[in-house]
Design a protein around this motif. Structure first.
Motif, PDB file in Angstrom:
ATOM      1  N   VAL A 239      42.479  45.239  43.604  1.00 18.14           N
ATOM      2  CA  VAL A 239      41.409  46.254  42.891  1.00 18.14           C
ATOM      3  C   VAL A 239      42.063  47.120  42.033  1.00 18.14           C
ATOM      4  O   VAL A 239      41.450  47.522  41.047  1.00 18.14           O
ATOM      5  CB  VAL A 239      41.179  47.235  44.279  1.00 18.14           C
ATOM      6  CG1 VAL A 239      40.181  48.373  43.733  1.00 18.14           C
ATOM      7  CG2 VAL A 239      40.427  46.297  45.147  1.00 18.14           C
ATOM      8  N   SER A 240      43.640  47.166  41.716  1.00 22.05           N
ATOM      9  CA  SER A 240      43.979  48.221  40.794  1.00 22.05           C
ATOM     10  C   SER A 240      44.395  47.357  39.663  1.00 22.05           C
ATOM     11  O   SER A 240      45.167  47.648  38.625  1.00 22.05           O
ATOM     12  CB  SER A 240      45.487  48.606  41.422  1.00 22.05           C
ATOM     13  OG  SER A 240      46.527  47.648  41.684  1.00 22.05           O
ATOM     14  N   THR A 241      44.038  46.115  39.775  1.00 16.36           N
ATOM     15  CA  THR A 241      44.161  44.887  38.672  1.00 16.36           C
ATOM     16  C   THR A 241      45.773  44.650  38.451  1.00 16.36           C
ATOM     17  O   THR A 241      46.163  44.134  37.195  1.00 16.36           O
ATOM     18  CB  THR A 241      43.387  45.122  37.302  1.00 16.36           C
ATOM     19  OG1 THR A 241      43.902  46.481  36.830  1.00 16.36           O
ATOM     20  CG2 THR A 241      41.901  45.428  37.484  1.00 16.36           C
TER      21      THR A 241
ATOM     22  N   HIS B 230      45.980  40.489  37.879  1.00 21.28           N
ATOM     23  CA  HIS B 230      44.798  40.252  37.083  1.00 21.28           C
ATOM     24  C   HIS B 230      43.779  39.270  37.488  1.00 21.28           C
ATOM     25  O   HIS B 230      44.270  38.399  38.178  1.00 21.28           O
ATOM     26  CB  HIS B 230      45.402  39.668  35.688  1.00 21.28           C
ATOM     27  CG  HIS B 230      46.308  40.609  35.057  1.00 21.28           C
ATOM     28  ND1 HIS B 230      47.557  41.008  35.715  1.00 21.28           N
ATOM     29  CD2 HIS B 230      46.247  41.377  33.814  1.00 21.28           C
ATOM     30  CE1 HIS B 230      48.403  41.927  34.724  1.00 21.28           C
ATOM     31  NE2 HIS B 230      47.486  42.193  33.977  1.00 21.28           N
ATOM     32  N   PRO B 231      42.545  39.506  37.326  1.00 17.54           N
ATOM     33  CA  PRO B 231      41.521  38.820  37.577  1.00 17.54           C
ATOM     34  C   PRO B 231      41.788  37.375  36.789  1.00 17.54           C
ATOM     35  O   PRO B 231      42.089  37.235  35.653  1.00 17.54           O
ATOM     36  CB  PRO B 231      40.307  39.224  37.134  1.00 17.54           C
ATOM     37  CG  PRO B 231      40.750  40.742  36.826  1.00 17.54           C
ATOM     38  CD  PRO B 231      42.032  40.923  36.833  1.00 17.54           C
TER      39      PRO B 231
ATOM     40  N   ILE C 211      35.808  39.338  37.678  1.00 16.77           N
ATOM     41  CA  ILE C 211      34.715  40.065  37.793  1.00 16.77           C
ATOM     42  C   ILE C 211      33.548  39.393  37.468  1.00 16.77           C
ATOM     43  O   ILE C 211      33.308  39.075  36.517  1.00 16.77           O
ATOM     44  CB  ILE C 211      34.795  41.609  37.046  1.00 16.77           C
ATOM     45  CG1 ILE C 211      36.599  42.085  37.468  1.00 16.77           C
ATOM     46  CG2 ILE C 211      34.094  42.540  37.409  1.00 16.77           C
ATOM     47  CD1 ILE C 211      36.908  43.551  36.558  1.00 16.77           C
TER      48      ILE C 211
ATOM     49  N   HIS D  93      34.686  44.241  43.757  1.00 17.35           N
ATOM     50  CA  HIS D  93      34.504  43.956  42.317  1.00 17.35           C
ATOM     51  C   HIS D  93      34.095  45.176  41.558  1.00 17.35           C
ATOM     52  O   HIS D  93      34.613  45.604  40.528  1.00 17.35           O
ATOM     53  CB  HIS D  93      33.333  42.973  42.134  1.00 17.35           C
ATOM     54  CG  HIS D  93      33.791  41.614  42.393  1.00 17.35           C
ATOM     55  ND1 HIS D  93      33.695  40.617  41.312  1.00 17.35           N
ATOM     56  CD2 HIS D  93      34.015  40.920  43.368  1.00 17.35           C
ATOM     57  CE1 HIS D  93      34.095  39.602  41.810  1.00 17.35           C
ATOM     58  NE2 HIS D  93      34.472  39.496  43.240  1.00 17.35           N
TER      59      HIS D  93
ATOM     60  N   ARG E 257      37.131  47.700  41.231  1.00 18.59           N
ATOM     61  CA  ARG E 257      38.058  47.309  39.988  1.00 18.59           C
ATOM     62  C   ARG E 257      37.563  47.799  38.748  1.00 18.59           C
ATOM     63  O   ARG E 257      38.281  48.576  37.933  1.00 18.59           O
ATOM     64  CB  ARG E 257      38.098  45.758  39.748  1.00 18.59           C
ATOM     65  CG  ARG E 257      38.954  45.200  40.827  1.00 18.59           C
ATOM     66  CD  ARG E 257      39.322  43.700  40.483  1.00 18.59           C
ATOM     67  NE  ARG E 257      38.239  42.987  40.675  1.00 18.59           N
ATOM     68  CZ  ARG E 257      38.281  41.598  40.476  1.00 18.59           C
ATOM     69  NH1 ARG E 257      39.482  40.819  40.518  1.00 18.59           N
ATOM     70  NH2 ARG E 257      37.168  40.855  40.763  1.00 18.59           N
TER      71      ARG E 257
ATOM     72  N   ARG F 139      38.525  51.818  38.987  1.00 17.97           N
ATOM     73  CA  ARG F 139      39.631  51.888  38.444  1.00 17.97           C
ATOM     74  C   ARG F 139      39.821  51.855  37.115  1.00 17.97           C
ATOM     75  O   ARG F 139      40.584  52.843  36.675  1.00 17.97           O
ATOM     76  CB  ARG F 139      40.766  51.019  39.314  1.00 17.97           C
ATOM     77  CG  ARG F 139      40.887  51.259  40.891  1.00 17.97           C
ATOM     78  CD  ARG F 139      41.673  52.633  40.938  1.00 17.97           C
ATOM     79  NE  ARG F 139      43.119  52.446  40.651  1.00 17.97           N
ATOM     80  CZ  ARG F 139      44.056  52.128  41.483  1.00 17.97           C
ATOM     81  NH1 ARG F 139      43.633  52.325  42.733  1.00 17.97           N
ATOM     82  NH2 ARG F 139      45.355  52.245  41.270  1.00 17.97           N
TER      83      ARG F 139
ATOM     84  N   TYR G 196      38.783  39.529  31.853  1.00 20.68           N
ATOM     85  CA  TYR G 196      38.563  39.847  33.201  1.00 20.68           C
ATOM     86  C   TYR G 196      37.296  39.291  33.765  1.00 20.68           C
ATOM     87  O   TYR G 196      37.338  39.446  34.764  1.00 20.68           O
ATOM     88  CB  TYR G 196      38.903  41.426  33.437  1.00 20.68           C
ATOM     89  CG  TYR G 196      40.298  41.932  33.324  1.00 20.68           C
ATOM     90  CD1 TYR G 196      41.298  41.063  32.891  1.00 20.68           C
ATOM     91  CD2 TYR G 196      40.478  43.113  33.617  1.00 20.68           C
ATOM     92  CE1 TYR G 196      42.589  41.720  33.057  1.00 20.68           C
ATOM     93  CE2 TYR G 196      41.841  43.639  33.388  1.00 20.68           C
ATOM     94  CZ  TYR G 196      42.691  42.783  33.371  1.00 20.68           C
ATOM     95  OH  TYR G 196      44.122  43.484  33.314  1.00 20.68           O
TER      96      TYR G 196
END
Lengths: 235, 235
Positions: free
Chosen positions: A34-36, A39-40, A86, A170, A173, A176, A232
């Motif tokens: 969630v905090s990336t 990475h996606p 995402i 999703h 993210r 954030r 992302y």
DNA sequence: GCCCACATACTTGCATACAAGTATTCGGAG
DNA sequence: CTCCGAATACTTGTATGCAAGTATGTGGGC
């Protein structure tokens, strides 16, 4: 028999604790996604995660299965596990879920809130302003969640918050990422105040409307994020 | 690079399939619990389930963890796994979730439904009447779900139905048990018709109201069930 | 007869080993 | 140089083995 009743009690007491490793791993991985920090699109290796977290593959797998339910990872047999990119549809779904659940909750909360409940909510907003002043994004994010969770708890259906959260991976993210922009934070705090005022005045309709409008603001940040982090996103 | 884009496509194509054993076990166990084939309070043994289903403990464990998320089982370390007794709070929570999610969905569905969508819904109700006439409870239960799912799909947020379902384990046991009483089935069908009429006339407010009233009927069956199966309930 | 202590048989949690399958890479042929 | 093929090194899915801990049943003492 008396024994069966005693057993039932001891069961529910202990079930609350839950497992240690599995829960910890799930929380750590979810936060990382969630905090990336992850990475996606990034590929995750069960064995590497197991080594880094100091456990075996078993608890890692169980956590990843839960994260798959949350649509935060995609597990492809014999190929690999990937952090989900995402998805606009997933954001849209999460938004729908949040509005429906939290909207219904705040409506009930507005009719039930006692003065001490409202004082507690006021305190949370005060902390948000503090965090904003200190430019402490993590703390702001924490108290943002705290406010929404409190509103759900007040409705007597805390489960609305847990469900909403699990469905909002999703969207979170985006939340954030959007918080890196101060303008968004400032507006968010003001909108929180509007919601809380409606609750204070015991106006369910107004509270729900204000909350739904507030929630929509997160979605409005999507184009900005999409521009700054095109890789992302899906397709 | 072109490769990464190609990979993305192949991933999403395959992820849809999912695992075989794990998903199957989860479905079988969930059905057994919701249909009260596994009695509330009953103790489950991982090894026994593994033997009966012809797999090892691993997929059983992963399915049980998911069922724990659904609040349908309680796993107590070093003690045992138990089918959750029906909890009034869990029923209440599920009811709240269903009303919020499906209510929001049907509201959208009412504004978007095209004639062919409505025809499909009519067909489902017709099948319900058939099942009722044949006293086929399982089939009625299936088409009941089918109707509610279709309404959610029509809103463009099918996820509302999946979430609602996962949150409704306790409530669904009541639904199943209440369907042994013909009077309930008859009334349910009529209420479905009322909801569908509102959708047909594109009246979102009315549709949501009718659906919420309809959903409340399930809860009204709780006292009856509680009288006939007191040992199925908590405390 | 009653009660306490100990051994036994079970449970889940975690770690590890094996099986099935895919992408990649290295080597050789044209 | 290019292209094709087979071996290799990974991946997840599943099965099994081990450790820690609890309830229970049994036997001995009082």
């Amino acid at each position: 028999m008396a024994t069966s009743r005693d057993m039932r009690i001891s069961i529910s007491e202990r079930a609350a604790g839950g497992a240690r490793a599995r829960g910890r791993v799930y929380t750590v991985l979810r936060d990382a996604i969630v905090s990336t920090e992850f990475h996606p699109g990034q590929r995750l290796s069960e064995s590497e995660l197991a080594e880094r977290l100091g456990v075996s593959r078993t608890p890692i797998r169980e956590a990843l299965v839960r994260l798959r339910d949350d649509r935060l990872v995609e597990i492809v047999p014999q190929l690999g596990t990937y952090v989900s990119r995402i998805s606009r549809q997933a954001i849209d779904d999460a938004q729908f879920i949040r509005e429906a659940l939290e909207g219904a909750a705040v409506r009930v909360a507005a009719t039930r809130a006692r003065p001490e409940d409202i004082a507690a909510l006021d305190a949370i907003i005060a902390r948000q302003r503090e965090a904003f002043r200190d430019s402490d994004i993590d703390r702001f994010y924490f108290f943002d969640d705290e406010l929404h969770r409190s509103l759900c708890d007040l409705s007597g259906h805390g489960v609305a918050w847990s469900l909403s959260q699990r469905a909002s991976g999703h969207l979170n993210r985006i939340r954030r990422l959007s918080m890196t922009l101060p303008a968004y934070i400032d507006e968010m705090i003001e909108e929180h105040a509007v919601v809380l005022d409606a609750v204070r005045r015991h106006e369910p309709e107004e509270a729900e409307h204000a909350l739904r409008e507030h929630l929509k603001m997160v979605v409005s940040a999507v184009p900005d994020i999409e521009r700054s982090h095109p890789d992302y996103f899906e397709s």
